[in-house]
Structures are given as structure tokens and as C-alpha cells.
Design an enzyme around this catalytic site. Structure first.
Site, PDB file in Angstrom:
ATOM      1  N   ASN A  23       0.805  -1.221   0.000  1.00  0.00           N
ATOM      2  CA  ASN A  23       0.000   0.000   0.000  1.00  0.00           C
ATOM      3  C   ASN A  23       0.835   1.266   0.000  1.00  0.00           C
ATOM      4  O   ASN A  23       0.298   2.365  -0.142  1.00  0.00           O
ATOM      5  CB  ASN A  23      -0.968  -0.001   1.184  1.00  0.00           C
ATOM      6  CG  ASN A  23      -2.102  -0.989   0.963  1.00  0.00           C
ATOM      7  OD1 ASN A  23      -2.230  -1.554  -0.127  1.00  0.00           O
ATOM      8  ND2 ASN A  23      -2.914  -1.200   1.984  1.00  0.00           N
ATOM      9  N   ARG A  92      -7.516  -1.156  -7.672  1.00  0.00           N
ATOM     10  CA  ARG A  92      -8.126   0.094  -7.243  1.00  0.00           C
ATOM     11  C   ARG A  92      -7.072   1.165  -6.987  1.00  0.00           C
ATOM     12  O   ARG A  92      -7.313   2.345  -7.209  1.00  0.00           O
ATOM     13  CB  ARG A  92      -8.926  -0.157  -5.959  1.00  0.00           C
ATOM     14  CG  ARG A  92      -9.536   1.116  -5.418  1.00  0.00           C
ATOM     15  CD  ARG A  92     -10.324   0.926  -4.151  1.00  0.00           C
ATOM     16  NE  ARG A  92     -10.500   2.217  -3.515  1.00  0.00           N
ATOM     17  CZ  ARG A  92     -11.488   3.050  -3.779  1.00  0.00           C
ATOM     18  NH1 ARG A  92     -12.408   2.728  -4.642  1.00  0.00           N
ATOM     19  NH2 ARG A  92     -11.555   4.216  -3.163  1.00  0.00           N
ATOM     20  N   ASP A 116     -10.987  -4.842  -4.811  1.00  0.00           N
ATOM     21  CA  ASP A 116     -11.459  -5.959  -4.007  1.00  0.00           C
ATOM     22  C   ASP A 116     -12.969  -5.965  -3.858  1.00  0.00           C
ATOM     23  O   ASP A 116     -13.611  -4.914  -3.849  1.00  0.00           O
ATOM     24  CB  ASP A 116     -10.869  -5.855  -2.591  1.00  0.00           C
ATOM     25  CG  ASP A 116      -9.363  -5.959  -2.603  1.00  0.00           C
ATOM     26  OD1 ASP A 116      -8.846  -6.697  -3.447  1.00  0.00           O
ATOM     27  OD2 ASP A 116      -8.735  -5.302  -1.765  1.00  0.00           O
TER      28      ASP A 116
END
Ligand code: UD1
Length: 428
Positions: A23, A92, A116
């Protein structure tokens, strides 16, 4: 399509190294677009999401190459401003090119992302923030279309919720805006701090890093840098939970205990011994467990609260712990979807809205299950490690998005996990 065949019963012991955070790495790659020239990112994890982001950056005109954990990104003076659906839908996180493209090109057309299956993931705060910076932003034909022909202008922005993605997009756009931007109620995840540190070394003027309010004094240009990705706290936390569930002893090198304070407190409450440690690849933490873990209640919240990305792991942990636990999910409304799969292994879980009540069982029993997202997939594998017999986890591509060499590392710790073709998927 492939699946994992997990044979339960092993107690995981030994040392694994955790690499840079997914991330963070994905956003650092997007941040590279803000500066012409060569950016070098180190300790980037070997996961499919990084490959997808690399493909997207290439489509935008950058040259991207990879050598083990080091990714170099050569950004031309002029970048393309269109991020097409066929690339964006795979992850995303590609929405985080929106802010950098708008700041660099004065326009950005970014397809609405997929990602997701864990609930609706709005973009309203991203859009409102960029509008406050003076851009026109519309959603048309499945694309976010943003325009700022005269550049972006600093503004006061308050987020309704400390969204990670909105904080990043607005921050990256504001770094090149004209004048001062104040963003209130920002996310404070360690990955946000990592991007702030990279932007500052690129020449951005940012104050308040680590607090809820960021002050950004826009600059006219940024320089490419060499930056090392912050270690992955979610992968670290997953190994810690694996140690408890399998009553094992795992040293996670490069893991940062200070990014997991609440998580480690909870795991200590379940009976784990947690201490600083040195392994073959440097310093980190050691988590060991003897006996059956005690049930622990958890409430997910933005950082420094308990991370939603570790929620499937603690549900799996409680499924075999002594006692009854309540898990409250506050970030994603559909994140308990995977519980139906866990129930196939015999877990006793009752869902009521955003609460899950779990009555721990002595054992689970192996069965075929389907990974519904990255973290659910990892949670199901952990459950398979303590289930009697074999657990077949299909849709393993989800796990590949976030866990570098998961199977290799599991087996290194003594697990019995095999990756194999999924015959059911071939017929589908
Ligand atoms: C990031 C992480 C993800 C993690 C999440 C929360 C990446 C690639 N993903 O996701 O692993 O679970 O942070 O820690 O970094 N929301 C809105 N409107 C917005 C923005 C968000 O309603 O404009 C909602 C979302 O639908 C969701 C919640 O806010 O319910 C959290 O979203 P956010 O913090 O933005 O998470 P992501 O950046 O998508």
C-alpha cells in the site's frame, strides 16, 4: 487458475523477512509521475499489483524496470493523461495516479477502478478535494475526468473521514499547486508518512507529517529521488497471527513493531510473547505462542486503530481461540463476506451488521474454500494451517496481489502448502 493445498497441523517456526508495503509502493510509484527523470524505489514487493501499476505507468509514458526489489521509473517531460479501464480495473490503487496526473498535465482521465470485493469504495472525497484545488472533476462514461488548465490553487480542505486514498491524491496534487493547502482530518497510516517523506525529499514543502493536519506549500517542480519503501505492517501482522494460531515461534525481520502497537497489544492479550529480535536479514520482532490463544475483541478503525486489513486474520484466530470474541468492522461494509468460507472449515461465526461474534473451537476441519480478496485469502490459508486434513484455497491470484512468495515463506517456516492448478476453475 491455481489453488493452494494446505495440509494442517504444522507449528510455524523460524524467520521470514517482510518486504516493503504494497500500500506504500503502489503510491510511491504514482508519486514518481510528479517529477521528470529517474526515480528509484527500493524494497518494492514482488506482487502482481506492482506489475499492474508498472504497466499503467508505461501506458502513461514512463519506462519502468525492475531488478529484484528495486524499481526504476523514468518519467518523460510530457506524460499521457489517460489511465484506461483495461489497466485500472485490475487494481483500485491506480486511482492514485489521478492527483499526480492532474498536477503534472493539468488534465487526467482515469477509469473508475475495480479492486477488491469488500464493499463500495467511494471516490467522493477524492473528487471534492481536487475540486477545492480548482479543478473541474466529472464522472463521465466510466471515467473520472479532471481538468485544471490554469493549474491547481492551494485551498483549505477537510475530509469527512480519514480516507487513505483521498489523502494521497489530494496531497500529491497539492504538492504542485500554487500556494498553501491545508488538509484536515487526513489519514495517518505509516504508508501516508512514507509518501510524505518521499515527496519532501523530492522538494515538496509539507508540514504536520504524522498529525491529522497537513500543511502543503506548493512548489513549481519536484526532483526524482531514490527512496526505500516502508516495511509492510499488514504482512508483518499476518505472520504474527500465524504464530499464534499455529502455536509457533516466528521472527519477522524488517517488521516494525511501532507500526503495529495496537495489534501487538491485542495479540499479547491472547497470550503471545512478543519481543524485539534479530534474524538473518536484520532486526524485527519475534512472536511466539505456547498453548491455546485466548479470544480477543477487536474494533477496526483508521490508523492508529486496528487495521481492517488484518480483520480476516483475527477472525480466523478467534475461530480457534478459547472463548467468545466480538469483531466490529468499521471501514468496509462487506468485509465479512469471507466468513461464509471460514464457516466451511467449521468456524462458528455469527454476523450481525458490522459485528461478528465468534465462538472459538478446538479445531477446524479442512475443506475447499474460495479467497474473495487479498486479506480474506491470507486469513483462509491461516485457518487451513490449523484445520484437520487438507484445505484447498482457490482464487489464489488474490493472495498474489499482496503477499510476495507467500507459499515459499510458509514452507520455509515448516508449513505444508502446495500450489497447483485448479481443475474446477478450468471447467468454469
Ligand atoms: C487503502 C488500502 C486498503 C485499506 C484501506 C483502509 C491501498 C491500496 N489500499 O484503501 O488496503 O484497507 O486503505 O486502511 O492503499 N471512502 C468513501 N469516499 C472516498 C474515499 C473513501 O466513501 O472518497 C470510503 C471507502 O468506501 C471505504 C472507506 O472510506 O469504506 C476507507 O477508504 P480509504 O481509506 O480511502 O481506503 P483505500 O485508500 O481505498
Amino acid at each position: 487458475m491455481e489453488r493452494l493445498r494446505v495440509t494442517g497441523g504444522a507449528s510455524l517456526r523460524g524467520s521470514v523477512r517482510v518486504s516493503g508495503a504494497k500500500n506504500s509502493a503502489l503510491k510511491l510509484m504514482a508519486a514518481a509521475l510528479l517529477a521528470e527523470g529517474r526515480t528509484t524505489l527500493r524494497d518494492v514487493p514482488s506482487i502482481t499489483d506492482v506489475q499492474y501499476m508498472a504497466e499503467l505507468l508505461r501506458r502513461l509514458g514512463a519506462e519502468v524496470s525492475r531488478d529484484n526489489g528495486t524499481v526504476t521509473i523514468d518519467v518523460p517531460e510530457k506524460v499521457n493523461h489517460e489511465a484506461p479501464y483495461e489497466l485500472v480495473r485490475r487494481l483500485r490503487a491506480s486511482i492514485c495516479v489521478l492527483g499526480p496526473l492532474l498536477a503534472r498535465c493539468g488534465s487526467a482521465d482515469v477509469a473508475l477502478p475495480g479492486g477488491d470485493a469488500i464493499g463500495s469504495r467511494g471516490l467522493d472525497m477524492h473528487i471534492a478535494g481536487l475540486r477545492r484545488l480548482g479543478a473541474s472533476v466529472e464522472v463521465e462514461h466510466g471515467y473520472v475526468v479532471a481538468r485544471a488548465p490554469d493549474g491547481l490553487k492551494g485551498a483549505m480542505i477537510g475530509l469527512d473521514f480519514p480516507s487513505v486514498g483521498a489523502t494521497e491524491n489530494i496531497l500529491m496534487a497539492a504538492a504542485l499547486a500554487d500556494g498553501e493547502t491545508v488538509i484536515d482530518n487526513v489519514a495517518r497510516e505509516p504508508e501516508i508518512l512514507d509518501i510524505c517523506h518521499m515527496l519532501i525529499s523530492m522538494g515538496a514543502k509539507i508540514e504536520g507529517v504524522g498529525t491529522s493536519t497537513l500543511h502543503i506549500d506548493g512548489v513549481t517542480g519536484l526532483e526524482p529521488v531514490d527512496h526505500t519503501t516502508v516495511p509492510d505492517r499488514i504482512v508483518t501482522g499476518s505472520w504474527a497471527v500465524a504464530a499464534l494460531m499455529t502455536r509457533g515461534d516466528i521472527t519477522v525481520t524488517n517488521g516494525r513493531a511501532e507500526h503495529l502497537e495496537l495489534v501487538l497489544d491485542k495479540l499479547a492479550g491472547a497470550g503471545a510473547v512478543i519481543e524485539p529480535a534479530t534474524g538473518q536479514d536484520g532486526v524485527g520482532l519475534r512472536v511466539s505462542m505456547s498453548g491455546r490463544p485466548r479470544a480477543i475483541d477487536v474494533v477496526t478503525l483508521p490508523y492508529p486503530g486496528f487495521p481492517t486489513d488484518l480483520q480476516p486474520m483475527v477472525v480466523a484466530l478467534n475461530a480457534v481461540s478459547d472463548g467468545t470474541a466480538m469483531i466490529t468492522e468499521n471501514v468496509y461494509e462487506a468485509r465479512f463476506m469471507f466468513v461464509n468460507e471460514l464457516a466451511r472449515l467449521g468456524a462458528d461465526v455469527r454476523i450481525d451488521g458490522h459485528h461478528a461474534v465468534i465462538r472459538g473451537r478446538e479445531t477446524l476441519s479442512g475443506a475447499p474454500v474460495v479467497a474473495t480478496d487479498i486479506r480474506a485469502g491470507a486469513g483462509l490459508v491461516l485457518a487451513g494451517l490449523v484445520a484437520e486434513g487438507e484445505t484447498l484455497v482457490s482464487a489464489v491470484h488474490h493472495i498474489d496481489r499482496g503477499y510476495p512468495d507467500f507459499v515459499g515463506q510458509l514452507n520455509q517456516l515448516g508449513a505444508d502448502v502446495v500450489r497447483e492448478p485448479d481443475p474446477d476453475q478450468f471447467q468454469a
